[in-house]
Design a protein around this motif. Structure first.
Motif, PDB file in Angstrom:
ATOM      1  N   TRP A 279       0.820  -1.209   0.000  1.00 57.85           N
ATOM      2  CA  TRP A 279       0.000   0.000   0.000  1.00 57.85           C
ATOM      3  C   TRP A 279       0.854   1.258   0.000  1.00 57.85           C
ATOM      4  CZ3 TRP A 279      -4.657   0.245  -1.601  1.00 57.85           C
ATOM      5  CH2 TRP A 279      -5.533  -0.827  -1.433  1.00 57.85           C
ATOM      6  N   SER A 280       1.937   1.259   0.724  1.00 60.19           N
ATOM      7  CA  SER A 280       2.779   2.463   0.802  1.00 60.19           C
ATOM      8  C   SER A 280       3.494   2.742  -0.512  1.00 60.19           C
ATOM      9  CB  SER A 280       3.802   2.314   1.927  1.00 60.19           C
ATOM     10  OG  SER A 280       4.676   1.223   1.688  1.00 60.19           O
ATOM     11  N   LEU A 281       3.673   1.704  -1.355  1.00 58.03           N
ATOM     12  CA  LEU A 281       4.403   1.883  -2.607  1.00 58.03           C
ATOM     13  C   LEU A 281       3.519   2.331  -3.763  1.00 58.03           C
ATOM     14  CD1 LEU A 281       6.843  -1.185  -2.586  1.00 58.03           C
ATOM     15  CD2 LEU A 281       7.368   1.209  -2.112  1.00 58.03           C
ATOM     16  N   VAL A 282       2.194   2.309  -3.586  1.00 55.88           N
ATOM     17  CA  VAL A 282       1.310   2.713  -4.673  1.00 55.88           C
ATOM     18  C   VAL A 282       1.522   4.183  -5.024  1.00 55.88           C
ATOM     19  CG1 VAL A 282      -1.091   3.049  -5.377  1.00 55.88           C
ATOM     20  CG2 VAL A 282      -0.429   0.976  -4.160  1.00 55.88           C
ATOM     21  N   GLY A 283       1.431   5.055  -4.033  1.00 57.36           N
ATOM     22  CA  GLY A 283       1.617   6.482  -4.276  1.00 57.36           C
ATOM     23  C   GLY A 283       3.009   6.808  -4.790  1.00 57.36           C
ATOM     24  N   LEU A 284       4.017   6.087  -4.265  1.00 59.38           N
ATOM     25  CA  LEU A 284       5.391   6.336  -4.710  1.00 59.38           C
ATOM     26  C   LEU A 284       5.552   6.023  -6.190  1.00 59.38           C
ATOM     27  CD1 LEU A 284       8.328   7.049  -4.054  1.00 59.38           C
ATOM     28  CD2 LEU A 284       8.680   4.641  -3.413  1.00 59.38           C
ATOM     29  N   ALA A 285       4.880   4.981  -6.682  1.00 59.06           N
ATOM     30  CA  ALA A 285       4.994   4.614  -8.097  1.00 59.06           C
ATOM     31  C   ALA A 285       4.460   5.731  -8.991  1.00 59.06           C
ATOM     32  CB  ALA A 285       4.244   3.311  -8.361  1.00 59.06           C
ATOM     33  N   PHE A 286       3.309   6.313  -8.634  1.00 61.98           N
ATOM     34  CA  PHE A 286       2.760   7.408  -9.444  1.00 61.98           C
ATOM     35  C   PHE A 286       3.633   8.653  -9.352  1.00 61.98           C
ATOM     36  CE2 PHE A 286      -1.345   5.046  -8.730  1.00 61.98           C
ATOM     37  CZ  PHE A 286      -1.507   4.667 -10.056  1.00 61.98           C
ATOM     38  N   ALA A 287       4.201   8.926  -8.159  1.00 56.39           N
ATOM     39  CA  ALA A 287       5.092  10.082  -8.013  1.00 56.39           C
ATOM     40  C   ALA A 287       6.351   9.906  -8.848  1.00 56.39           C
ATOM     41  CB  ALA A 287       5.443  10.266  -6.529  1.00 56.39           C
ATOM     42  N   LEU A 288       6.885   8.687  -8.872  1.00 54.26           N
ATOM     43  CA  LEU A 288       8.084   8.427  -9.675  1.00 54.26           C
ATOM     44  C   LEU A 288       7.792   8.543 -11.167  1.00 54.26           C
ATOM     45  CD1 LEU A 288       9.614   5.420  -7.705  1.00 54.26           C
ATOM     46  CD2 LEU A 288      10.684   7.656  -8.049  1.00 54.26           C
ATOM     47  N   SER A 289       6.608   8.094 -11.588  1.00 52.14           N
ATOM     48  CA  SER A 289       6.266   8.203 -13.012  1.00 52.14           C
ATOM     49  C   SER A 289       6.184   9.663 -13.431  1.00 52.14           C
ATOM     50  CB  SER A 289       4.947   7.482 -13.290  1.00 52.14           C
ATOM     51  OG  SER A 289       3.858   8.160 -12.702  1.00 52.14           O
ATOM     52  N   LEU A 290       5.637  10.516 -12.566  1.00 46.15           N
ATOM     53  CA  LEU A 290       5.553  11.947 -12.875  1.00 46.15           C
ATOM     54  C   LEU A 290       6.943  12.580 -12.883  1.00 46.15           C
ATOM     55  CD1 LEU A 290       3.686  14.377 -13.382  1.00 46.15           C
ATOM     56  CD2 LEU A 290       3.600  14.705 -10.893  1.00 46.15           C
ATOM     57  N   TRP A 291       7.768  12.214 -11.930  1.00 44.61           N
ATOM     58  CA  TRP A 291       9.131  12.764 -11.850  1.00 44.61           C
ATOM     59  C   TRP A 291       9.958  12.367 -13.067  1.00 44.61           C
ATOM     60  CZ3 TRP A 291      13.704  10.017  -9.495  1.00 44.61           C
ATOM     61  CH2 TRP A 291      14.816  10.850  -9.422  1.00 44.61           C
ATOM     62  N   GLY A 336       3.981  -6.216 -12.445  1.00 43.46           N
ATOM     63  CA  GLY A 336       4.346  -4.809 -12.477  1.00 43.46           C
ATOM     64  C   GLY A 336       5.843  -4.588 -12.390  1.00 43.46           C
ATOM     65  N   VAL A 337       6.509  -5.372 -11.560  1.00 47.90           N
ATOM     66  CA  VAL A 337       7.960  -5.258 -11.419  1.00 47.90           C
ATOM     67  C   VAL A 337       8.662  -5.660 -12.711  1.00 47.90           C
ATOM     68  CG1 VAL A 337       9.949  -6.328 -10.291  1.00 47.90           C
ATOM     69  CG2 VAL A 337       8.059  -5.473  -8.915  1.00 47.90           C
ATOM     70  N   VAL A 338       8.198  -6.732 -13.334  1.00 45.51           N
ATOM     71  CA  VAL A 338       8.808  -7.172 -14.596  1.00 45.51           C
ATOM     72  C   VAL A 338       8.665  -6.096 -15.667  1.00 45.51           C
ATOM     73  CG1 VAL A 338       8.629  -8.851 -16.465  1.00 45.51           C
ATOM     74  CG2 VAL A 338       8.519  -9.621 -14.093  1.00 45.51           C
ATOM     75  N   LEU A 339       7.479  -5.487 -15.766  1.00 45.42           N
ATOM     76  CA  LEU A 339       7.261  -4.418 -16.737  1.00 45.42           C
ATOM     77  C   LEU A 339       8.150  -3.216 -16.444  1.00 45.42           C
ATOM     78  CD1 LEU A 339       3.362  -4.453 -17.146  1.00 45.42           C
ATOM     79  CD2 LEU A 339       5.049  -4.977 -18.906  1.00 45.42           C
ATOM     80  N   ALA A 340       8.249  -2.830 -15.175  1.00 47.31           N
ATOM     81  CA  ALA A 340       9.063  -1.670 -14.805  1.00 47.31           C
ATOM     82  C   ALA A 340      10.531  -1.902 -15.130  1.00 47.31           C
ATOM     83  CB  ALA A 340       8.880  -1.355 -13.323  1.00 47.31           C
ATOM     84  N   HIS A 341      11.030  -3.101 -14.844  1.00 47.72           N
ATOM     85  CA  HIS A 341      12.425  -3.410 -15.167  1.00 47.72           C
ATOM     86  C   HIS A 341      12.665  -3.343 -16.674  1.00 47.72           C
ATOM     87  CE1 HIS A 341      14.705  -4.478 -11.563  1.00 47.72           C
ATOM     88  NE2 HIS A 341      13.571  -4.952 -11.052  1.00 47.72           N
ATOM     89  N   ALA A 342      11.728  -3.874 -17.450  1.00 48.37           N
ATOM     90  CA  ALA A 342      11.902  -3.881 -18.903  1.00 48.37           C
ATOM     91  C   ALA A 342      11.888  -2.472 -19.474  1.00 48.37           C
ATOM     92  CB  ALA A 342      10.809  -4.730 -19.543  1.00 48.37           C
ATOM     93  N   LEU A 360      -0.568   1.322 -11.298  1.00 54.65           N
ATOM     94  CA  LEU A 360      -1.911   0.825 -11.594  1.00 54.65           C
ATOM     95  C   LEU A 360      -2.096  -0.607 -11.131  1.00 54.65           C
ATOM     96  CD1 LEU A 360      -2.608   2.241 -15.192  1.00 54.65           C
ATOM     97  CD2 LEU A 360      -3.637   2.970 -13.038  1.00 54.65           C
ATOM     98  N   LEU A 361      -1.105  -1.458 -11.384  1.00 50.11           N
ATOM     99  CA  LEU A 361      -1.220  -2.853 -10.981  1.00 50.11           C
ATOM    100  C   LEU A 361      -1.234  -3.005  -9.472  1.00 50.11           C
ATOM    101  CD1 LEU A 361       1.160  -4.470 -13.634  1.00 50.11           C
ATOM    102  CD2 LEU A 361      -1.306  -4.849 -13.408  1.00 50.11           C
ATOM    103  N   LEU A 362      -0.443  -2.189  -8.771  1.00 50.46           N
ATOM    104  CA  LEU A 362      -0.466  -2.239  -7.306  1.00 50.46           C
ATOM    105  C   LEU A 362      -1.778  -1.700  -6.762  1.00 50.46           C
ATOM    106  CD1 LEU A 362       3.173  -1.140  -6.375  1.00 50.46           C
ATOM    107  CD2 LEU A 362       2.190  -3.427  -6.229  1.00 50.46           C
ATOM    108  N   LEU A 363      -2.356  -0.702  -7.421  1.00 51.01           N
ATOM    109  CA  LEU A 363      -3.639  -0.161  -6.988  1.00 51.01           C
ATOM    110  C   LEU A 363      -4.735  -1.208  -7.166  1.00 51.01           C
ATOM    111  CD1 LEU A 363      -5.010   2.399  -5.916  1.00 51.01           C
ATOM    112  CD2 LEU A 363      -5.422   3.078  -8.290  1.00 51.01           C
ATOM    113  N   TRP A 364      -4.685  -1.924  -8.282  1.00 53.44           N
ATOM    114  CA  TRP A 364      -5.619  -3.024  -8.512  1.00 53.44           C
ATOM    115  C   TRP A 364      -5.385  -4.114  -7.483  1.00 53.44           C
ATOM    116  CZ3 TRP A 364      -5.515  -6.518 -13.506  1.00 53.44           C
ATOM    117  CH2 TRP A 364      -6.648  -7.337 -13.498  1.00 53.44           C
ATOM    118  N   HIS A 365      -4.079  -4.319  -7.160  1.00 51.11           N
ATOM    119  CA  HIS A 365      -3.664  -5.272  -6.120  1.00 51.11           C
ATOM    120  C   HIS A 365      -4.460  -4.991  -4.857  1.00 51.11           C
ATOM    121  CE1 HIS A 365      -1.177  -6.556  -2.780  1.00 51.11           C
ATOM    122  NE2 HIS A 365      -0.306  -7.141  -3.546  1.00 51.11           N
TER     123      HIS A 365
END
Length: 365
Positions: A279-291, A336-342, A360-365
Protein backbone atom coordinates in the motif's frame (compact mmCIF):
# COMPACT_ATOMS: atom_id res chain seq x y z
CA UNK A 1 53.19 8.61 -0.80
CA UNK A 2 53.98 10.05 2.65
CA UNK A 3 52.64 13.48 1.78
CA UNK A 4 49.57 12.26 -0.06
CA UNK A 5 46.07 11.93 1.39
CA UNK A 6 44.51 8.49 1.18
CA UNK A 7 40.82 8.08 0.25
CA UNK A 8 38.94 6.41 3.09
CA UNK A 9 37.02 4.16 0.68
CA UNK A 10 40.29 2.71 -0.64
CA UNK A 11 41.17 1.49 2.84
CA UNK A 12 37.78 0.85 4.42
CA UNK A 13 36.07 -1.25 1.73
CA UNK A 14 37.36 -4.54 0.27
CA UNK A 15 38.07 -4.72 -3.44
CA UNK A 16 36.67 -8.22 -3.94
CA UNK A 17 32.91 -8.41 -4.48
CA UNK A 18 32.33 -12.13 -4.03
CA UNK A 19 33.14 -11.95 -0.34
CA UNK A 20 30.03 -9.87 0.35
CA UNK A 21 27.74 -12.73 -0.61
CA UNK A 22 29.66 -15.36 1.32
CA UNK A 23 29.56 -13.06 4.38
CA UNK A 24 25.97 -11.86 4.27
CA UNK A 25 24.31 -15.17 3.34
CA UNK A 26 25.07 -17.05 6.60
CA UNK A 27 24.21 -14.11 8.86
CA UNK A 28 20.99 -13.50 6.92
CA UNK A 29 20.07 -17.17 7.21
CA UNK A 30 20.73 -17.02 10.95
CA UNK A 31 18.52 -13.93 11.29
CA UNK A 32 15.71 -15.62 9.37
CA UNK A 33 15.88 -18.91 11.28
CA UNK A 34 16.13 -17.35 14.72
CA UNK A 35 15.55 -13.58 14.77
CA UNK A 36 16.69 -11.74 17.87
CA UNK A 37 19.62 -9.93 19.49
CA UNK A 38 21.70 -13.13 19.47
CA UNK A 39 21.70 -13.31 15.67
CA UNK A 40 21.98 -9.52 15.36
CA UNK A 41 25.23 -9.83 17.31
CA UNK A 42 26.47 -12.50 14.92
CA UNK A 43 25.50 -10.25 12.01
CA UNK A 44 27.76 -7.52 13.44
CA UNK A 45 30.51 -10.06 14.11
CA UNK A 46 30.42 -11.40 10.56
CA UNK A 47 30.03 -8.08 8.77
CA UNK A 48 32.70 -6.12 10.62
CA UNK A 49 35.01 -9.11 10.83
CA UNK A 50 34.85 -9.33 7.04
CA UNK A 51 35.40 -5.58 6.65
CA UNK A 52 38.39 -5.63 9.02
CA UNK A 53 40.25 -8.09 6.81
CA UNK A 54 41.06 -5.56 4.06
CA UNK A 55 42.54 -2.67 6.11
CA UNK A 56 44.47 -5.03 8.37
CA UNK A 57 45.87 -6.80 5.33
CA UNK A 58 47.05 -3.46 3.90
CA UNK A 59 48.67 -2.50 7.20
CA UNK A 60 50.39 -5.89 7.48
CA UNK A 61 51.79 -5.61 3.95
CA UNK A 62 53.24 -2.14 4.66
CA UNK A 63 54.74 -3.06 8.03
CA UNK A 64 56.19 -6.27 6.65
CA UNK A 65 58.18 -4.18 4.16
CA UNK A 66 59.41 -2.00 6.99
CA UNK A 67 57.45 0.99 5.65
CA UNK A 68 54.89 3.24 7.28
CA UNK A 69 52.71 5.25 4.89
CA UNK A 70 49.69 7.46 5.59
CA UNK A 71 47.52 4.55 4.48
CA UNK A 72 49.21 2.34 7.08
CA UNK A 73 48.04 4.49 9.99
CA UNK A 74 44.59 4.91 8.47
CA UNK A 75 44.31 1.16 7.86
CA UNK A 76 45.25 0.41 11.47
CA UNK A 77 42.62 2.85 12.75
CA UNK A 78 39.88 1.59 10.45
CA UNK A 79 40.74 -2.06 11.07
CA UNK A 80 40.79 -1.46 14.81
CA UNK A 81 37.37 0.22 14.68
CA UNK A 82 35.95 -2.69 12.67
CA UNK A 83 37.39 -5.22 15.13
CA UNK A 84 35.87 -3.31 18.05
CA UNK A 85 32.43 -3.41 16.42
CA UNK A 86 32.86 -7.12 15.66
CA UNK A 87 33.76 -7.81 19.31
CA UNK A 88 30.72 -5.82 20.48
CA UNK A 89 28.60 -8.06 18.27
CA UNK A 90 30.19 -11.15 19.79
CA UNK A 91 29.52 -9.76 23.27
CA UNK A 92 25.86 -9.10 22.40
CA UNK A 93 25.47 -12.70 21.25
CA UNK A 94 27.26 -14.06 24.31
CA UNK A 95 24.90 -12.13 26.62
CA UNK A 96 21.70 -13.19 24.84
CA UNK A 97 22.45 -16.67 23.44
CA UNK A 98 20.33 -19.62 24.54
CA UNK A 99 22.69 -22.34 23.32
CA UNK A 100 26.34 -23.25 22.61
CA UNK A 101 26.84 -20.84 19.70
CA UNK A 102 30.64 -20.84 20.06
CA UNK A 103 30.97 -24.50 19.04
CA UNK A 104 30.62 -23.98 15.23
CA UNK A 105 32.91 -20.95 15.38
CA UNK A 106 35.61 -22.88 17.26
CA UNK A 107 35.38 -25.80 14.84
CA UNK A 108 35.84 -23.35 11.95
CA UNK A 109 38.95 -21.71 13.45
CA UNK A 110 41.42 -23.92 11.50
CA UNK A 111 39.80 -22.69 8.30
CA UNK A 112 40.20 -19.11 9.47
CA UNK A 113 43.86 -19.74 10.29
CA UNK A 114 44.44 -21.17 6.82
CA UNK A 115 42.80 -18.09 5.25
CA UNK A 116 45.02 -15.78 7.34
CA UNK A 117 48.10 -17.76 6.25
CA UNK A 118 47.06 -17.45 2.59
CA UNK A 119 46.40 -13.72 3.02
CA UNK A 120 49.85 -13.18 4.48
CA UNK A 121 51.43 -14.84 1.45
CA UNK A 122 49.27 -13.10 -1.14
CA UNK A 123 47.46 -16.30 -2.10
CA UNK A 124 43.96 -15.42 -0.91
CA UNK A 125 42.60 -15.56 -4.49
CA UNK A 126 43.60 -19.20 -4.95
CA UNK A 127 40.78 -21.73 -5.04
CA UNK A 128 41.33 -23.51 -1.73
CA UNK A 129 41.77 -20.33 0.36
CA UNK A 130 38.55 -18.99 -1.19
CA UNK A 131 36.73 -22.23 -0.34
CA UNK A 132 38.12 -22.11 3.21
CA UNK A 133 37.04 -18.48 3.62
CA UNK A 134 33.50 -19.26 2.43
CA UNK A 135 33.15 -22.27 4.75
CA UNK A 136 34.62 -20.28 7.65
CA UNK A 137 31.95 -17.61 7.21
CA UNK A 138 29.25 -20.28 6.72
CA UNK A 139 29.81 -21.33 10.35
CA UNK A 140 27.93 -18.19 11.40
CA UNK A 141 24.64 -19.79 10.28
CA UNK A 142 24.76 -22.79 12.67
CA UNK A 143 26.11 -20.47 15.36
CA UNK A 144 22.95 -18.37 14.98
CA UNK A 145 20.72 -21.44 15.07
CA UNK A 146 22.34 -22.73 18.26
CA UNK A 147 22.31 -19.25 19.83
CA UNK A 148 18.55 -19.19 19.33
CA UNK A 149 18.10 -22.52 21.09
CA UNK A 150 17.42 -24.51 17.92
CA UNK A 151 18.52 -28.12 17.63
CA UNK A 152 21.70 -29.56 16.19
CA UNK A 153 19.84 -30.85 13.11
CA UNK A 154 18.81 -27.33 12.08
CA UNK A 155 22.32 -26.05 12.81
CA UNK A 156 23.94 -28.75 10.68
CA UNK A 157 21.37 -28.28 7.94
CA UNK A 158 21.99 -24.53 7.72
CA UNK A 159 25.74 -25.12 7.41
CA UNK A 160 25.41 -27.90 4.84
CA UNK A 161 23.07 -25.82 2.67
CA UNK A 162 25.57 -22.97 2.53
CA UNK A 163 28.60 -25.24 2.14
CA UNK A 164 27.10 -27.01 -0.88
CA UNK A 165 26.13 -23.69 -2.45
CA UNK A 166 29.60 -22.20 -1.76
CA UNK A 167 31.48 -25.09 -3.38
CA UNK A 168 29.26 -25.05 -6.47
CA UNK A 169 29.37 -21.26 -6.79
CA UNK A 170 33.14 -20.95 -6.41
CA UNK A 171 33.99 -23.54 -9.04
CA UNK A 172 31.41 -22.08 -11.41
CA UNK A 173 32.36 -18.42 -10.85
CA UNK A 174 36.10 -19.04 -11.23
CA UNK A 175 35.53 -20.86 -14.51
CA UNK A 176 33.30 -18.10 -15.82
CA UNK A 177 35.72 -15.33 -14.80
CA UNK A 178 38.56 -17.10 -16.60
CA UNK A 179 36.39 -17.41 -19.70
CA UNK A 180 35.53 -13.69 -19.46
CA UNK A 181 39.28 -12.94 -19.48
CA UNK A 182 39.69 -14.75 -22.78
CA UNK A 183 41.15 -18.05 -21.55
CA UNK A 184 39.73 -21.52 -22.14
CA UNK A 185 39.49 -23.37 -18.80
CA UNK A 186 38.08 -26.87 -18.54
CA UNK A 187 34.36 -26.84 -17.84
CA UNK A 188 33.94 -30.26 -16.28
CA UNK A 189 35.18 -29.35 -12.73
CA UNK A 190 32.53 -26.62 -12.53
CA UNK A 191 29.86 -28.92 -13.96
CA UNK A 192 30.78 -31.65 -11.48
CA UNK A 193 30.66 -29.20 -8.57
CA UNK A 194 27.26 -27.86 -9.64
CA UNK A 195 25.50 -31.18 -10.14
CA UNK A 196 27.22 -33.05 -7.29
CA UNK A 197 26.11 -30.31 -4.88
CA UNK A 198 22.53 -30.71 -6.06
CA UNK A 199 22.81 -34.52 -5.81
CA UNK A 200 24.18 -34.41 -2.25
CA UNK A 201 21.41 -31.98 -1.28
CA UNK A 202 18.82 -34.43 -2.63
CA UNK A 203 20.31 -37.32 -0.61
CA UNK A 204 20.47 -35.19 2.56
CA UNK A 205 16.89 -34.02 2.03
CA UNK A 206 15.75 -37.63 1.63
CA UNK A 207 17.20 -38.34 5.09
CA UNK A 208 15.63 -35.27 6.65
CA UNK A 209 18.95 -33.48 7.15
CA UNK A 210 18.09 -30.63 4.78
CA UNK A 211 14.84 -29.02 3.66
CA UNK A 212 13.83 -30.28 0.23
CA UNK A 213 13.62 -26.64 -0.91
CA UNK A 214 17.43 -26.39 -0.65
CA UNK A 215 17.75 -29.15 -3.23
CA UNK A 216 15.44 -27.22 -5.57
CA UNK A 217 17.60 -24.11 -5.21
CA UNK A 218 20.83 -25.98 -5.89
CA UNK A 219 19.22 -27.78 -8.83
CA UNK A 220 18.20 -24.41 -10.30
CA UNK A 221 21.79 -23.17 -9.83
CA UNK A 222 23.17 -26.31 -11.51
CA UNK A 223 20.82 -26.05 -14.48
CA UNK A 224 21.51 -22.36 -14.95
CA UNK A 225 25.26 -22.84 -14.51
CA UNK A 226 25.36 -25.77 -16.90
CA UNK A 227 23.57 -23.67 -19.51
CA UNK A 228 25.72 -20.55 -18.94
CA UNK A 229 29.01 -22.49 -19.19
CA UNK A 230 28.26 -23.23 -22.84
CA UNK A 231 27.11 -19.71 -23.65
CA UNK A 232 29.41 -16.79 -24.58
CA UNK A 233 31.19 -15.40 -21.50
CA UNK A 234 29.73 -12.40 -19.67
CA UNK A 235 31.51 -9.64 -17.67
CA UNK A 236 32.73 -10.50 -14.19
CA UNK A 237 30.28 -8.08 -12.54
CA UNK A 238 27.36 -9.95 -14.15
CA UNK A 239 28.74 -13.23 -12.79
CA UNK A 240 29.07 -11.69 -9.33
CA UNK A 241 25.55 -10.23 -9.22
CA UNK A 242 24.06 -13.45 -10.57
CA UNK A 243 25.77 -15.51 -7.90
CA UNK A 244 24.64 -13.12 -5.18
CA UNK A 245 21.10 -13.51 -6.48
CA UNK A 246 21.34 -17.30 -6.31
CA UNK A 247 22.84 -17.04 -2.83
CA UNK A 248 19.89 -14.95 -1.64
CA UNK A 249 17.50 -17.39 -3.29
CA UNK A 250 19.09 -20.34 -1.50
CA UNK A 251 18.93 -18.55 1.86
CA UNK A 252 15.24 -17.81 1.37
CA UNK A 253 14.52 -21.36 0.23
CA UNK A 254 16.36 -22.80 3.24
CA UNK A 255 14.40 -20.57 5.62
CA UNK A 256 11.17 -21.37 3.76
CA UNK A 257 11.91 -25.08 3.97
CA UNK A 258 12.39 -24.92 7.73
CA UNK A 259 9.19 -22.85 8.01
CA UNK A 260 7.31 -25.61 6.18
CA UNK A 261 8.83 -28.05 8.68
CA UNK A 262 7.21 -26.13 11.54
CA UNK A 263 10.01 -23.80 12.62
CA UNK A 264 8.71 -20.32 13.62
CA UNK A 265 11.10 -18.37 11.38
CA UNK A 266 11.07 -14.67 10.55
CA UNK A 267 9.37 -15.49 7.24
CA UNK A 268 6.07 -15.81 9.11
CA UNK A 269 6.01 -12.01 9.18
CA UNK A 270 6.28 -11.76 5.39
CA UNK A 271 2.49 -11.50 4.70
CA UNK A 272 2.03 -8.51 7.04
CA UNK A 273 5.09 -6.75 5.67
CA UNK A 274 3.92 -7.41 2.11
CA UNK A 275 0.54 -5.80 2.75
CA UNK A 276 2.07 -2.80 4.53
CA UNK A 277 4.76 -2.23 1.92
CA UNK A 278 2.39 -2.78 -1.01
CA UNK A 279 0.00 0.00 0.00
CA UNK A 280 2.78 2.46 0.80
CA UNK A 281 4.40 1.88 -2.61
CA UNK A 282 1.31 2.71 -4.67
CA UNK A 283 1.62 6.48 -4.28
CA UNK A 284 5.39 6.34 -4.71
CA UNK A 285 4.99 4.61 -8.10
CA UNK A 286 2.76 7.41 -9.44
CA UNK A 287 5.09 10.08 -8.01
CA UNK A 288 8.08 8.43 -9.67
CA UNK A 289 6.27 8.20 -13.01
CA UNK A 290 5.55 11.95 -12.87
CA UNK A 291 9.13 12.76 -11.85
CA UNK A 292 10.66 10.62 -14.60
CA UNK A 293 8.50 12.38 -17.19
CA UNK A 294 10.77 15.44 -16.74
CA UNK A 295 14.09 13.55 -16.73
CA UNK A 296 16.28 13.08 -19.81
CA UNK A 297 17.88 9.95 -18.37
CA UNK A 298 17.02 7.52 -15.59
CA UNK A 299 18.50 8.69 -12.25
CA UNK A 300 20.13 6.17 -9.98
CA UNK A 301 17.51 6.92 -7.32
CA UNK A 302 14.82 5.46 -9.59
CA UNK A 303 16.77 2.22 -9.98
CA UNK A 304 17.22 2.07 -6.21
CA UNK A 305 13.49 2.67 -5.65
CA UNK A 306 12.68 -0.21 -7.98
CA UNK A 307 14.49 -2.47 -5.52
CA UNK A 308 11.69 -1.77 -3.01
CA UNK A 309 9.18 -3.09 -5.52
CA UNK A 310 11.38 -6.15 -6.07
CA UNK A 311 11.26 -6.74 -2.32
CA UNK A 312 7.49 -6.29 -2.29
CA UNK A 313 7.05 -8.84 -5.09
CA UNK A 314 9.36 -11.29 -3.31
CA UNK A 315 7.36 -10.93 -0.09
CA UNK A 316 4.20 -11.62 -2.09
CA UNK A 317 5.63 -14.85 -3.47
CA UNK A 318 6.66 -15.86 0.05
CA UNK A 319 3.10 -15.10 1.14
CA UNK A 320 1.82 -17.60 -1.42
CA UNK A 321 4.52 -20.15 -0.54
CA UNK A 322 3.52 -20.04 3.13
CA UNK A 323 0.17 -21.50 2.25
CA UNK A 324 -1.99 -18.43 1.81
CA UNK A 325 -5.22 -18.68 -0.15
CA UNK A 326 -4.43 -18.50 -3.86
CA UNK A 327 -4.75 -14.86 -4.91
CA UNK A 328 -3.75 -12.82 -7.97
CA UNK A 329 -2.40 -9.97 -5.82
CA UNK A 330 1.24 -11.12 -5.49
CA UNK A 331 1.28 -12.11 -9.16
CA UNK A 332 0.10 -8.62 -10.16
CA UNK A 333 2.91 -7.10 -8.09
CA UNK A 334 5.39 -9.41 -9.83
CA UNK A 335 4.00 -8.51 -13.27
CA UNK A 336 4.35 -4.81 -12.48
CA UNK A 337 7.96 -5.26 -11.42
CA UNK A 338 8.81 -7.17 -14.60
CA UNK A 339 7.26 -4.42 -16.74
CA UNK A 340 9.06 -1.67 -14.80
CA UNK A 341 12.42 -3.41 -15.17
CA UNK A 342 11.90 -3.88 -18.90
CA UNK A 343 10.84 -0.28 -19.55
CA UNK A 344 13.54 1.18 -17.29
CA UNK A 345 16.10 0.04 -19.83
CA UNK A 346 14.48 2.04 -22.60
CA UNK A 347 14.86 5.79 -23.23
CA UNK A 348 12.37 8.32 -21.83
CA UNK A 349 9.41 8.47 -21.55
CA UNK A 350 9.25 4.67 -21.17
CA UNK A 351 10.71 4.49 -17.61
CA UNK A 352 7.93 6.82 -16.42
CA UNK A 353 5.37 4.68 -18.23
CA UNK A 354 6.79 1.62 -16.47
CA UNK A 355 6.29 3.11 -13.01
CA UNK A 356 2.79 4.34 -13.98
CA UNK A 357 1.80 0.82 -15.01
CA UNK A 358 3.38 -0.53 -11.83
CA UNK A 359 1.28 1.89 -9.79
CA UNK A 360 -1.91 0.82 -11.59
CA UNK A 361 -1.22 -2.85 -10.98
CA UNK A 362 -0.47 -2.24 -7.31
CA UNK A 363 -3.64 -0.16 -6.99
CA UNK A 364 -5.62 -3.02 -8.51
CA UNK A 365 -3.66 -5.27 -6.12
Amino acid sequence: MRGMSVPLKQVALPTEHGGWGFTLEPVLLGLLLSPGPHTLGLFLLGLFGFLARHPLKLAYQDLRRGKRYPRTDLALKVGGAYLLLALLGLLLTALTAQGPFLLPLLLALPLGAFVAWADARGRSRDLFPEVAAALFMAALAPAGALAGGLGAQVAWGSFLALALRDLAALYYARTQVLRARGTFPKRYPALLALFLSASFAFLLAQRGLLPFAVFLGLLALALYGGYALFRPPVPARVIGWTQMGFGLLLVLLAALGYTWMGLPTALLGAPSLHRLLGWSLVGLAFALSLWLAFQKEVPRAARFALGLYDLNALLGLLYLALGAQLSPHPLLALLGVVLAHALLRRPPPWPGVGFFLLGLLLLWH
